[in-house]
Structures are given as structure tokens and as C-alpha cells.
Design a protein around this motif. Structure first.
Motif, PDB file in Angstrom:
ATOM      1  N   GLY A  17      14.892 -13.797  18.004  1.00  0.00           N
ATOM      2  CA  GLY A  17      14.716 -12.705  18.361  1.00  0.00           C
ATOM      3  C   GLY A  17      13.512 -11.381  17.599  1.00  0.00           C
ATOM      4  O   GLY A  17      13.123 -10.793  18.365  1.00  0.00           O
ATOM      5  N   ALA A  33      12.016  -9.067  21.354  1.00  0.00           N
ATOM      6  CA  ALA A  33      12.975  -9.897  22.434  1.00  0.00           C
ATOM      7  C   ALA A  33      13.339  -8.306  22.952  1.00  0.00           C
ATOM      8  O   ALA A  33      13.273  -6.998  22.181  1.00  0.00           O
ATOM      9  CB  ALA A  33      14.031 -10.164  21.844  1.00  0.00           C
ATOM     10  N   ALA A  50      18.743  -8.981  23.405  1.00  0.00           N
ATOM     11  CA  ALA A  50      18.853 -10.118  22.926  1.00  0.00           C
ATOM     12  C   ALA A  50      20.567 -10.367  22.637  1.00  0.00           C
ATOM     13  O   ALA A  50      21.507  -9.237  22.570  1.00  0.00           O
ATOM     14  CB  ALA A  50      18.912 -10.781  21.328  1.00  0.00           C
TER      15      ALA A  50
END
Length: 314
Positions: A184, A189, A192
Motif C-alpha cells: 500500500g 494508495a 487501503a
């Protein structure tokens, strides 16, 4: 501008003396002209030739209304550029990255040495991964989490998001919790989510979302993401409850559906907003009936999707 017609020619003026015939002709011309115009305007108003054009220009024939005239301002009440009117615009999450972490792995039980290896999660050390739980009938948590993760990926990709799974049933075991967090982080990201199901006592029912505590220890520092992660968790909790119709946990979180922890490596080591969700208790027969239902798992994925969309749209 008056229209005289294609075959009408004005009578030329003469210098000769005006006799009775000339006077009569002069009186006749206006009458003929008036009669011709009445015929052209009234008798032939439905045609497509010059007469119809003249009638339209003079206001005797209504012009067809345009879409703007019918609907007011152009675009009011009309579909978006994508053609969607339900709010699920396929471009609504374009540019957003979501990492989905299917909890555990169905092959973990075959690799005890690898998954029992200790890893540093900042606050302490824990196993690389675990086997997860299962229903009394043997339906494994890892199978459940992968199925829901795939369903969730499809829903988010339909909205334009870039979605990455920490694993897709394509590796024999793991990954370790440290690697799950790292995936992640490296993907930068925007959100997540780690998907799980609990293995508690019979009678313990419902779902809960696990939020990261503000941890600052060793390699772990969640101070910057604790707030955004809570926002993400609340949105997922609300979306999940609406979509599935299930109640928050009756044994964790005091009925709020939220729980804060500092002992999970997948959260401690995350540098992006991240939460866990425990979708139900696999050891309770009523919850197990839901978790093993494909239709319910689709609703679960829809609820998670709505929560993530709400968070990303702010």
C-alpha cells in the motif's frame, strides 16, 4: 421584405394618356396581387417551398422546438458525459489508487515455518501471517476474504479507480503483514482496506472496523494517517451497514462498529489511510450463513465500495 412570387412581374408604367381601359387595369392589378398573396399564405401554408418559408418568416407557422427549449438550460437533467445518471460515473475515481488486502492465504497452513517467522511491527514482533479462521463447516476465512476482495476490485474499477490486491491467490503463502503494508505504501494508495472475518464465540455477532491508533514506535509512525484512517473507517462502517443490513458487533466496539488497535502490523506500518474490517463471526451459525452466501458477499463488497467512494470524494 415583401415576397412577390416567382412568376409575378410588375406592370410597366406608360406615358400615354389614361383612358377607361387604363383606369380599369390599374384598379385590377392590386386586386389580383392581394388575391395571390392570400392564396400563397393560407392555401399553401403547409408546403415546403417558398410559401412555407414566407409564412415562417412572418410568424404564421411555429418553428420546431429545440432540446434546449424543451428542457430549459442545456444539460439540465441530462446524463453526464459518460451517460450515467445514477451517480456511479465510471470516471468518478479516475486517478485514485486503492489497495485491497485479502486477509490470510488459503495456502498458509502448508507453510508453518514461513508464516510463523517473527517480523517487526514497530510496537513489538508478531508472526509473519496466520492461517485465519473458518466456519464450523470448514469454509475458510482466506477463501472468503479473497472472494470479497475480487468483488470489491470490480466495483471500484468500474468507477475508474486503479486497484491493487496484496495477493490474488497467486502465491503459495503470505504475504507477511509487513509486506502487506509495504504494498500500500509503495502504491501511494489513497485508501487501503484489509478484509477479514472473525472467529469468536457463538452468540457474538456483527461486523466492526479496526482503526489504527496513533503509534510512534520504532519503524511505525501512524500519527499522520490516524485521522484520515478514522474517516475512512467511519465511511466504510456506514456503507457496509446500509448495504448488508447487518448490525455492528455486539461484542467489540460498544455498539459503534469501530475498534482502535495498536498491535496490528498491517496498520502500524502503513503510511497511507488504512483500516481493517471484520465482516462477521464465522463461528456463529447465523453470521456464518451470511458469510457463506454469495449474494451477501456481493452486498458486503458494495457496502465497502460505497464507503471508499464516499471517503475519496471527501
Amino acid at each position: 421584405m415583401s415576397y412577390l412570387g416567382p412568376e409575378f412581374e410588375p406592370v410597366p408604367q406608360r406615358r400615354s394618356r389614361r383612358g377607361p381601359f387604363t383606369v380599369a387595369l390599374a384598379a385590377l392589378v392590386p386586386a389580383v396581387l392581394a388575391g395571390w398573396l392570400v392564396y400563397e399564405v393560407v392555401g399553401d401554408s403547409g408546403g415546403s417551398g417558398p410559401s412555407a418559408q414566407a409564412a415562417g418568416a412572418s410568424g404564421h407557422s411555429a418553428a420546431p422546438s429545440s432540446p434546449r427549449a424543451k428542457g430549459g438550460a442545456e444539460g439540465a437533467g441530462s446524463p453526464s458525459a459518460s451517460g450515467r445518471t445514477d451517480g456511479k460515473d465510471p470516471d468518478s475515481l479516475r486517478g485514485k489508487v486503492v489497495v485491497i488486502d485479502p486477509g490470510h492465504n488459503q495456502g498458509n497452513f502448508k507453510h508453518p515455518t514461513e508464516i510463523n517467522r517473527r517480523v517487526d511491527i514497530g510496537t513489538n514482533s508478531k508472526e509473519c501471517d496466520t492461517t485465519g479462521t473458518a466456519t464450523n463447516a470448514g469454509y475458510p476465512e482466506a477463501r472468503f476474504t479473497l472472494d470479497v476482495s475480487r468483488r470489491l476490485r470490480t466495483l471500484l474499477e468500474e468507477r475508474g479507480a486503479t486497484v491493487k490486491l496484496t495477493h490474488d491467490g497467486d502465491r503459495p503463502w503470505g504475504p507477511c503483514v509487513t509486506e502487506r503494508a509495504e504494498i500500500g505504501n509503495k502504491a501511494h494508495a489513497d485508501a487501503a482496506l484489509s478484509i477479514h472475518a472473525d472467529g469468536s464465540a457463538v452468540g457474538n455477532r456483527g461486523f466492526h472496523v479496526i482503526l489504527p491508533d496513533a503509534v510512534h514506535s520504532g519503524t511505525a509512525d501512524t500519527r499522520a494517517i490516524a485521522g484520515p484512517s478514522r474517516d475512512l473507517g467511519v465511511d466504510i462502517k456506514d456503507g457496509f451497514a446500509r448495504a448488508t443490513g447487518t448490525a455492528p458487533s455486539n461484542y467489540i466496539g460498544g455498539g459503534t462498529g469501530l475498534d482502535v488497535r495498536k498491535d496490528l502490523g498491517g496498520l502500524n506500518l502503513s503510511t497511507v489511510p488504512k483500516v481493517f474490517i471484520e465482516c462477521g463471526n464465522m463461528r456463529d451459525s447465523k453470521d456464518a450463513a451470511l458469510l457463506t452466501s454469495a449474494a451477501w458477499r456481493q452486498k458486503a463488497a458494495e457496502g465497502m465500495s460505497e464507503g471508499i467512494v464516499s471517503f475519496l470524494r471527501g
